[in-house]
Scaffold this motif. Structure first.
Motif, PDB file in Angstrom:
ATOM      1  N   ASP A   1     -48.655   1.027  59.520  1.00  0.00           N
ATOM      2  CA  ASP A   1     -47.771   1.272  58.385  1.00  0.00           C
ATOM      3  C   ASP A   1     -48.489   2.225  57.438  1.00  0.00           C
ATOM      4  OD1 ASP A   1     -45.908   1.196  56.352  1.00  0.00           O
ATOM      5  OD2 ASP A   1     -45.770  -0.981  56.300  1.00  0.00           O
ATOM      6  N   MET A   2     -47.904   3.423  57.242  1.00  0.00           N
ATOM      7  CA  MET A   2     -48.509   4.442  56.381  1.00  0.00           C
ATOM      8  C   MET A   2     -47.815   4.439  55.027  1.00  0.00           C
ATOM      9  SD  MET A   2     -50.748   6.079  58.373  1.00  0.00           S
ATOM     10  CE  MET A   2     -50.995   7.641  57.557  1.00  0.00           C
ATOM     11  N   ARG A   3     -48.506   4.033  53.982  1.00  0.00           N
ATOM     12  CA  ARG A   3     -47.960   4.079  52.624  1.00  0.00           C
ATOM     13  C   ARG A   3     -48.404   5.394  52.007  1.00  0.00           C
ATOM     14  NH1 ARG A   3     -46.606  -1.366  51.272  1.00  0.00           N
ATOM     15  NH2 ARG A   3     -45.809  -2.098  53.270  1.00  0.00           N
ATOM     16  N   ASN A   4     -47.463   6.323  51.800  1.00  0.00           N
ATOM     17  CA  ASN A   4     -47.940   7.663  51.473  1.00  0.00           C
ATOM     18  C   ASN A   4     -46.937   8.532  50.744  1.00  0.00           C
ATOM     19  OD1 ASN A   4     -46.087   8.063  53.418  1.00  0.00           O
ATOM     20  ND2 ASN A   4     -47.477   8.807  54.949  1.00  0.00           N
ATOM     21  N   SER A   5     -46.193   8.028  49.824  1.00  0.00           N
ATOM     22  CA  SER A   5     -45.159   8.875  49.237  1.00  0.00           C
ATOM     23  C   SER A   5     -45.556   9.528  47.910  1.00  0.00           C
ATOM     24  CB  SER A   5     -43.877   8.078  49.049  1.00  0.00           C
ATOM     25  OG  SER A   5     -44.120   6.945  48.263  1.00  0.00           O
TER      26      SER A   5
ATOM     27  N   GLU B   1     -57.189  19.223  48.743  1.00  0.00           N
ATOM     28  CA  GLU B   1     -57.656  18.592  49.981  1.00  0.00           C
ATOM     29  C   GLU B   1     -57.076  17.188  50.170  1.00  0.00           C
ATOM     30  OE1 GLU B   1     -60.842  17.433  46.954  1.00  0.00           O
ATOM     31  OE2 GLU B   1     -59.523  19.139  47.315  1.00  0.00           O
ATOM     32  N   LEU B   2     -56.604  16.581  49.086  1.00  0.00           N
ATOM     33  CA  LEU B   2     -56.018  15.252  49.199  1.00  0.00           C
ATOM     34  C   LEU B   2     -54.525  15.294  49.518  1.00  0.00           C
ATOM     35  CD1 LEU B   2     -57.824  13.326  46.327  1.00  0.00           C
ATOM     36  CD2 LEU B   2     -58.376  13.414  48.769  1.00  0.00           C
ATOM     37  N   LYS B   3     -53.936  16.461  49.549  1.00  0.00           N
ATOM     38  CA  LYS B   3     -52.529  16.576  49.917  1.00  0.00           C
ATOM     39  C   LYS B   3     -52.343  16.515  51.435  1.00  0.00           C
ATOM     40  CE  LYS B   3     -50.959  19.086  45.880  1.00  0.00           C
ATOM     41  NZ  LYS B   3     -49.809  18.386  45.394  1.00  0.00           N
ATOM     42  N   LYS B   4     -53.424  16.604  52.179  1.00  0.00           N
ATOM     43  CA  LYS B   4     -53.329  16.591  53.638  1.00  0.00           C
ATOM     44  C   LYS B   4     -53.282  15.154  54.149  1.00  0.00           C
ATOM     45  CE  LYS B   4     -55.704  20.934  54.377  1.00  0.00           C
ATOM     46  NZ  LYS B   4     -56.838  21.604  55.027  1.00  0.00           N
ATOM     47  N   ILE B   5     -52.277  14.886  54.970  1.00  0.00           N
ATOM     48  CA  ILE B   5     -52.170  13.574  55.607  1.00  0.00           C
ATOM     49  C   ILE B   5     -52.589  13.723  57.056  1.00  0.00           C
ATOM     50  CG2 ILE B   5     -50.598  11.784  56.404  1.00  0.00           C
ATOM     51  CD1 ILE B   5     -48.906  12.275  53.991  1.00  0.00           C
ATOM     52  N   GLU B   6     -53.457  12.865  57.495  1.00  0.00           N
ATOM     53  CA  GLU B   6     -53.819  12.814  58.902  1.00  0.00           C
ATOM     54  C   GLU B   6     -53.555  11.407  59.394  1.00  0.00           C
ATOM     55  OE1 GLU B   6     -57.579  14.414  59.946  1.00  0.00           O
ATOM     56  OE2 GLU B   6     -57.275  16.245  58.805  1.00  0.00           O
ATOM     57  N   TRP B   7     -52.626  11.293  60.334  1.00  0.00           N
ATOM     58  CA  TRP B   7     -52.414   9.998  60.959  1.00  0.00           C
ATOM     59  C   TRP B   7     -53.630   9.655  61.800  1.00  0.00           C
ATOM     60  CZ3 TRP B   7     -46.828   9.912  63.366  1.00  0.00           C
ATOM     61  CH2 TRP B   7     -45.903   9.694  62.355  1.00  0.00           C
TER      62      TRP B   7
ATOM     63  N   GLN C   1     -39.838   9.603  54.195  1.00  0.00           N
ATOM     64  CA  GLN C   1     -38.960   9.894  55.332  1.00  0.00           C
ATOM     65  C   GLN C   1     -39.108  11.309  55.888  1.00  0.00           C
ATOM     66  OE1 GLN C   1     -37.067   7.424  56.955  1.00  0.00           O
ATOM     67  NE2 GLN C   1     -38.558   6.385  55.672  1.00  0.00           N
ATOM     68  N   VAL C   2     -39.598  12.262  55.098  1.00  0.00           N
ATOM     69  CA  VAL C   2     -39.907  13.595  55.617  1.00  0.00           C
ATOM     70  C   VAL C   2     -41.401  13.780  55.417  1.00  0.00           C
ATOM     71  CG1 VAL C   2     -39.517  16.073  55.399  1.00  0.00           C
ATOM     72  CG2 VAL C   2     -37.628  14.473  55.027  1.00  0.00           C
ATOM     73  N   LEU C   3     -42.118  13.906  56.483  1.00  0.00           N
ATOM     74  CA  LEU C   3     -43.568  13.861  56.415  1.00  0.00           C
ATOM     75  C   LEU C   3     -44.173  15.097  57.058  1.00  0.00           C
ATOM     76  CD1 LEU C   3     -45.856  11.968  55.547  1.00  0.00           C
ATOM     77  CD2 LEU C   3     -45.798  11.005  57.826  1.00  0.00           C
ATOM     78  N   VAL C   4     -45.035  15.793  56.329  1.00  0.00           N
ATOM     79  CA  VAL C   4     -45.734  16.943  56.880  1.00  0.00           C
ATOM     80  C   VAL C   4     -47.147  16.498  57.226  1.00  0.00           C
ATOM     81  CG1 VAL C   4     -46.589  19.271  56.461  1.00  0.00           C
ATOM     82  CG2 VAL C   4     -44.372  18.568  55.538  1.00  0.00           C
ATOM     83  N   LEU C   5     -47.473  16.581  58.505  1.00  0.00           N
ATOM     84  CA  LEU C   5     -48.811  16.228  58.979  1.00  0.00           C
ATOM     85  C   LEU C   5     -49.601  17.503  59.208  1.00  0.00           C
ATOM     86  CD1 LEU C   5     -47.972  13.461  61.597  1.00  0.00           C
ATOM     87  CD2 LEU C   5     -48.653  13.179  59.225  1.00  0.00           C
ATOM     88  N   HIS C   6     -50.876  17.460  58.945  1.00  0.00           N
ATOM     89  CA  HIS C   6     -51.715  18.639  59.103  1.00  0.00           C
ATOM     90  C   HIS C   6     -52.485  18.631  60.412  1.00  0.00           C
ATOM     91  CE1 HIS C   6     -50.926  20.276  55.118  1.00  0.00           C
ATOM     92  NE2 HIS C   6     -50.727  19.018  54.804  1.00  0.00           N
ATOM     93  N   ARG C   7     -52.309  17.620  61.197  1.00  0.00           N
ATOM     94  CA  ARG C   7     -52.992  17.532  62.486  1.00  0.00           C
ATOM     95  C   ARG C   7     -52.187  16.606  63.377  1.00  0.00           C
ATOM     96  NH1 ARG C   7     -56.023  13.952  64.979  1.00  0.00           N
ATOM     97  NH2 ARG C   7     -55.899  12.556  63.222  1.00  0.00           N
ATOM     98  N   HIS C   8     -52.058  16.961  64.640  1.00  0.00           N
ATOM     99  CA  HIS C   8     -51.416  16.069  65.602  1.00  0.00           C
ATOM    100  C   HIS C   8     -52.371  14.910  65.893  1.00  0.00           C
ATOM    101  CE1 HIS C   8     -48.199  18.858  66.940  1.00  0.00           C
ATOM    102  NE2 HIS C   8     -49.070  19.770  66.573  1.00  0.00           N
ATOM    103  N   PRO C   9     -51.919  13.678  65.778  1.00  0.00           N
ATOM    104  CA  PRO C   9     -52.800  12.574  66.176  1.00  0.00           C
ATOM    105  C   PRO C   9     -52.891  12.514  67.699  1.00  0.00           C
ATOM    106  CG  PRO C   9     -50.643  11.725  65.595  1.00  0.00           C
ATOM    107  CD  PRO C   9     -50.617  13.203  65.302  1.00  0.00           C
TER     108      PRO C   9
END
Length: 166
Positions: free
Chosen positions: A86-90, A100-106, A133-141
């Motif tokens: 569960d990613m809490r990240n809104s 640098e903290l705007k980047k989300i990495e699953w 609900q709309v999530l921009v990831l900076h790296r493919h997990p």
């Protein structure tokens, strides 16, 4: 951290924890919460009963990459806890003044001989569930699944629309 042969309803690391190994442990009725975690998070021969194995919380607005390994585990999901991660990240995506903290990495996910059971009329189950609900990831997990059993018709990657950025 090394945990073995325990019965736990909640386990938390809120500030830059690293490397947790759990073996033959029952987790029940809540979640394991991590913030700014890195390294390896491993569960071997564990049972998660209506319990989210990994809740990632944004208390430090940092989402570094790390590895989650579940081997020989059973995860029982219900409508209030329908996921493995569960990613809490809104909120921090908009409010962070540090780029640098705007980047989300699953986190990377490795499932090996995992049983995912739906109970209490749980309609959906996810590998990753997000609050955004709309999530921009900076790296493919990296996701590796070997020998996954589920009593559901499908296991979804996520409940969000995912876009990959740079």
């Amino acid at each position: 951290v090394y945990i073995q042969d325990c019965n736990i309803n909640r386990f938390d690391i809120h500030c830059y924890g690293k490397d947790v190994f759990c073996k033959k442990t029952l987790f029940r009725n809540l979640y394991n919460q991590f913030s700014s975690f890195y390294g390896n998070l491993s569960f071997e021969d564990c049972m998660f009963h209506k319990h989210v194995p990994v809740l990632i919380e944004d208390s430090y607005s940092s989402y570094p990459s790390f590895d989650i390994n579940l081997e020989d585990c059973m995860v029982v999901v219900d409508p209030s806890r329908p996921c493995i991660i569960d990613m809490r990240n809104s909120k921090f995506l908009i409010d962070s003044i540090r780029p640098e903290l705007k980047k989300i990495e699953w986190p990377n996910l490795n499932l090996n001989r995992v049983c995912l059971i739906n109970v209490d009329s749980c309609q959906n189950n996810y590998l990753y569930r997000t609050s955004n609900q709309v999530l921009v990831l900076h790296r493919h997990p990296n996701i590796e699944i070997r020998d996954l059993y589920s009593n559901s018709n499908e296991v979804k990657l996520s409940n969000s629309r995912i876009q990959f950025g740079r």
